[in-house]
Enzyme design. Structure first.
Site, PDB file in Angstrom:
ATOM      1  N   GLY A 208      29.084  38.235  -0.388  1.00  0.00           N
ATOM      2  CA  GLY A 208      30.393  38.481  -0.995  1.00  0.00           C
ATOM      3  C   GLY A 208      31.111  37.179  -1.291  1.00  0.00           C
ATOM      4  O   GLY A 208      30.502  36.108  -1.330  1.00  0.00           O
ATOM      5  N   ASN A 209      32.399  37.269  -1.511  1.00  0.00           N
ATOM      6  CA  ASN A 209      33.210  36.074  -1.743  1.00  0.00           C
ATOM      7  C   ASN A 209      34.609  36.293  -1.185  1.00  0.00           C
ATOM      8  O   ASN A 209      34.911  37.352  -0.632  1.00  0.00           O
ATOM      9  CB  ASN A 209      33.242  35.710  -3.235  1.00  0.00           C
ATOM     10  CG  ASN A 209      33.788  36.835  -4.090  1.00  0.00           C
ATOM     11  OD1 ASN A 209      34.931  37.249  -3.939  1.00  0.00           O
ATOM     12  ND2 ASN A 209      32.952  37.341  -5.004  1.00  0.00           N
ATOM     13  N   TYR A 210      35.473  35.292  -1.338  1.00  0.00           N
ATOM     14  CA  TYR A 210      36.774  35.298  -0.671  1.00  0.00           C
ATOM     15  C   TYR A 210      37.887  35.956  -1.482  1.00  0.00           C
ATOM     16  O   TYR A 210      39.049  35.892  -1.103  1.00  0.00           O
ATOM     17  CB  TYR A 210      37.198  33.865  -0.345  1.00  0.00           C
ATOM     18  CG  TYR A 210      36.329  33.176   0.670  1.00  0.00           C
ATOM     19  CD1 TYR A 210      36.196  33.692   1.957  1.00  0.00           C
ATOM     20  CD2 TYR A 210      35.646  32.006   0.350  1.00  0.00           C
ATOM     21  CE1 TYR A 210      35.400  33.056   2.895  1.00  0.00           C
ATOM     22  CE2 TYR A 210      34.851  31.360   1.288  1.00  0.00           C
ATOM     23  CZ  TYR A 210      34.736  31.881   2.563  1.00  0.00           C
ATOM     24  OH  TYR A 210      33.957  31.257   3.492  1.00  0.00           O
TER      25      TYR A 210
END
Length: 397
Positions: A208-210
């Site tokens: 995923g990412n932030y």
């Protein structure tokens, strides 16, 4: 710009109360009629006499005048006003407003207000950042109130950070835009993608990412405020929105987001592709939790669908597409290439090298690029950035 508008100005007990005098004069210069309602604590920072002299109206602070028993009707004020502005708004008053604690004339007036309400917080940086304050602000937003984001700078505590009441000129600008809003997106359907995507490795792990979704949600709300019917396709986020013009569709993976975006795209007039979609996903997803074996684990990745490129290939005459480019290197080059390749009308670029921009921030610093050139903007709150982007969008619709 505010000629003939009736404004209730609520003032609370903050050192920033001195700015209320400047705000009164600014509102009057725009043609507004101002009625001040103060909390008892506010009178310790700026006197009712000063404000009554500026407004040429007696200041209201108590439910009735103890000298002659004159009743101050909060109900009448709620019907009289075209808008209520609470500036400065302390953490205490914000908490009371969010929870209906009507123990003073200001909060009682707020609860009776029929007109739009604008709240300009002012407090120390730690108070502003506290989860309780942020929850209360989100509650006020969910009620349809407009939060005029505080500025960042030197505070009365001698600390530096976010919490300064926004400057009076900016508050007046927000008020003017809202009260003179011509619903420029009325009748338009807008697709907004927001947040991250999660690409499963096994049943308990993902890539995923932030992305928090804050920018996409702010854009969806700004489009809804201007009259659009909004389809908000969002990845896994904690953000909430209660705008009646927004239909939220929750997804998790890039494939799911692509399916929903392509389903909705043909009926939409505008598409704002703000989501941070994963570029790659595991080629094989384990059906059970991968156990630790040895020191190394190799995961083969395959590309996900390029949603912007796919929608660009489906784009018909008259549709407007807005893309985003979050870059770390060769920002302008990469953004211009993406603009052309994906048939975007304009692209919103930001860089992770700019302090306060990008993921996990309440602020952003953007550059808008189209085929005619570039426009740079200062670091602002994401809701203010959304306003700038939608202002730019109106050139194309």
């Amino acid at each position: 710009m505010l000629e003939g508008k009736k404004i209730v100005l609520g003032i609370t007990g903050s050192i920033a109360a001195y700015k209320a005098c400047i705000l009164v004069r600014g509102l009057q210069k725009e043609g507004a009629e101002v009625q001040v309602v103060m909390t008892p604590a506010a009178k310790e920072f700026v006197t009712p006499l000063t404000l009554a002299t500026l407004t040429r109206k007696p200041v209201i602070s108590e439910f009735f005048d103890r000298r002659d028993g004159t009743w101050h009707s909060h109900v009448d004020l709620g019907l009289w006003a075209d808008a209520m502005v609470i500036a400065p708004a302390t953490a205490s008053t914000i908490g009371k407003m969010a929870n209906g604690v009507a123990d003073n004339m200001l909060v009682t007036t707020y609860l009776s207000m029929k007109a739009p309400v604008f709240v300009a917080p002012a407090m120390d940086l730690d108070m502003y950042a506290h989860p309780t304050t942020q929850r209360n602000l989100e509650t006020l937003r969910s009620f349809g109130n407009t939060i005029v984001e505080p500025g960042t700078g030197f505070l009365a505590s001698q600390l530096e950070g976010k919490g300064r009441m926004q400057e009076p000129e900016r508050i007046i600008e927000v008020l003017d835009r809202a009260l003179n809003d011509d619903k420029c997106l009325a009748g338009k359907k807008v697709l907004v993608t927001a947040g991250p995507t999660y690409e499963n490795i096994d049943p308990v792990r993902f890539i995923g990412n932030y992305s928090s979704g804050k920018m996409g949600f702010a854009l969806a709300e700004e489009c809804s405020r201007r009259g659009a019917e909004v389809f908000l396709v969002t990845g896994p986020v904690t953000q909430q929105t209660h705008y009646p013009g927004i239909r939220r569709i929750d997804v998790e993976t890039a494939r799911q987001m692509s399916e929903q975006a392509t389903r909705l795209f043909p009926q939409c007039d505008v598409s704002i592709l703000c989501a941070a979609v994963a570029d790659f996903r595991p080629a094989d997803v384990a059906t059970s939790k991968i156990k630790r074996k040895g020191r190394n684990l190799t995961i083969e990745l395959e590309p996900t669908c390029d949603i912007a490129a796919l929608l660009g290939s489906m784009k018909r005459e008259g549709q407007v597409m807005v893309g985003f480019a979050l870059e770390t290197d060769n920002e302008s080059e990469n953004a211009h290439a993406k603009l052309k390749k994906k048939k975007l009308d304009f692209i919103v670029m930001n860089s992770l090298r700019d302090e306060g921009a990008g993921f996990r921030h309440d602020t952003n610093k953007i550059t808008i690029i189209d085929n005619g050139g570039t426009t740079d903007y200062q670091l602002k709150g994401k809701r203010e950035v959304a306003t700038d982007i939608v202002d730019y969008l109106t050139r194309f619709v």
